[in-house]
Design a protein around this motif. Structure first.
Motif, PDB file in Angstrom:
ATOM      1  N   SER A  23      34.454  44.908  68.307  1.00  0.00           N
ATOM      2  CA  SER A  23      33.340  44.096  67.804  1.00  0.00           C
ATOM      3  C   SER A  23      32.111  44.246  68.700  1.00  0.00           C
ATOM      4  N   GLY A  24      32.318  44.448  69.990  1.00  0.00           N
ATOM      5  CA  GLY A  24      31.187  44.693  70.882  1.00  0.00           C
ATOM      6  C   GLY A  24      30.517  46.015  70.592  1.00  0.00           C
ATOM      7  N   ILE A  25      31.317  47.047  70.353  1.00  0.00           N
ATOM      8  CA  ILE A  25      30.764  48.359  70.001  1.00  0.00           C
ATOM      9  C   ILE A  25      30.048  48.285  68.663  1.00  0.00           C
ATOM     10  N   ALA A  26      30.652  47.590  67.693  1.00  0.00           N
ATOM     11  CA  ALA A  26      30.032  47.435  66.379  1.00  0.00           C
ATOM     12  C   ALA A  26      28.698  46.708  66.482  1.00  0.00           C
ATOM     13  N   ASP A  27      28.644  45.672  67.292  1.00  0.00           N
ATOM     14  CA  ASP A  27      27.404  44.923  67.485  1.00  0.00           C
ATOM     15  C   ASP A  27      26.341  45.813  68.125  1.00  0.00           C
ATOM     16  N   ASP A  32      29.746  47.526  61.014  1.00  0.00           N
ATOM     17  CA  ASP A  32      30.716  46.492  60.672  1.00  0.00           C
ATOM     18  C   ASP A  32      31.904  46.596  61.631  1.00  0.00           C
ATOM     19  N   PRO A  33      32.323  45.488  62.242  1.00  0.00           N
ATOM     20  CA  PRO A  33      33.459  45.534  63.168  1.00  0.00           C
ATOM     21  C   PRO A  33      34.747  46.080  62.551  1.00  0.00           C
ATOM     22  N   THR A  34      34.969  45.810  61.271  1.00  0.00           N
ATOM     23  CA  THR A  34      36.165  46.320  60.608  1.00  0.00           C
ATOM     24  C   THR A  34      36.162  47.844  60.562  1.00  0.00           C
ATOM     25  N   LEU A  35      35.007  48.432  60.339  1.00  0.00           N
ATOM     26  CA  LEU A  35      34.886  49.882  60.324  1.00  0.00           C
ATOM     27  C   LEU A  35      35.216  50.470  61.695  1.00  0.00           C
ATOM     28  N   VAL A  36      34.705  49.860  62.742  1.00  0.00           N
ATOM     29  CA  VAL A  36      34.975  50.345  64.099  1.00  0.00           C
ATOM     30  C   VAL A  36      36.458  50.194  64.422  1.00  0.00           C
ATOM     31  N   ARG A  37      37.059  49.086  64.038  1.00  0.00           N
ATOM     32  CA  ARG A  37      38.501  48.889  64.276  1.00  0.00           C
ATOM     33  C   ARG A  37      39.318  49.946  63.548  1.00  0.00           C
ATOM     34  N   LEU A  38      38.944  50.240  62.312  1.00  0.00           N
ATOM     35  CA  LEU A  38      39.637  51.267  61.540  1.00  0.00           C
ATOM     36  C   LEU A  38      39.481  52.633  62.201  1.00  0.00           C
ATOM     37  N   LEU A  39      38.299  52.944  62.680  1.00  0.00           N
ATOM     38  CA  LEU A  39      38.069  54.216  63.366  1.00  0.00           C
ATOM     39  C   LEU A  39      38.891  54.320  64.651  1.00  0.00           C
ATOM     40  N   VAL A  40      39.056  53.218  65.356  1.00  0.00           N
ATOM     41  CA  VAL A  40      39.870  53.221  66.570  1.00  0.00           C
ATOM     42  C   VAL A  40      41.326  53.502  66.223  1.00  0.00           C
TER      43      VAL A  40
END
Length: 65
Positions: A23-27, A32-40
């Motif tokens: 969520s920090g990277i997304a911000d 969108d934090p969900t997109l970053v989590r999915l990419l991780v």
């Protein structure tokens, strides 16, 4: 006068699932934090766990906001 605003990469307390890194990277990137989590998760699968180690390192190194 022109004010310069600087963004800091920090872990978020208010929108965390594990450590607040995604969520920090997304911000920071305006995503969108969900997109970053999915990419991780996808990166962790395709790198054989190296991305998970990078996530843990970011969790340790990124300051909390």
């Amino acid at each position: 006068m022109n004010a310069i605003t600087s963004k800091r990469l920090t872990r978020r307390r208010d929108d965390r699932m594990v450590g607040g890194v995604s969520s920090g990277i997304a911000d920071y990137l305006g995503l969108d934090p969900t997109l970053v989590r999915l990419l991780v998760v996808v990166a962790t699968i395709f790198t054989g766990g190296t991305a998970a180690l990078a996530y843990i390192a970011a969790w340790i190194l990124m300051p909390e906001a």
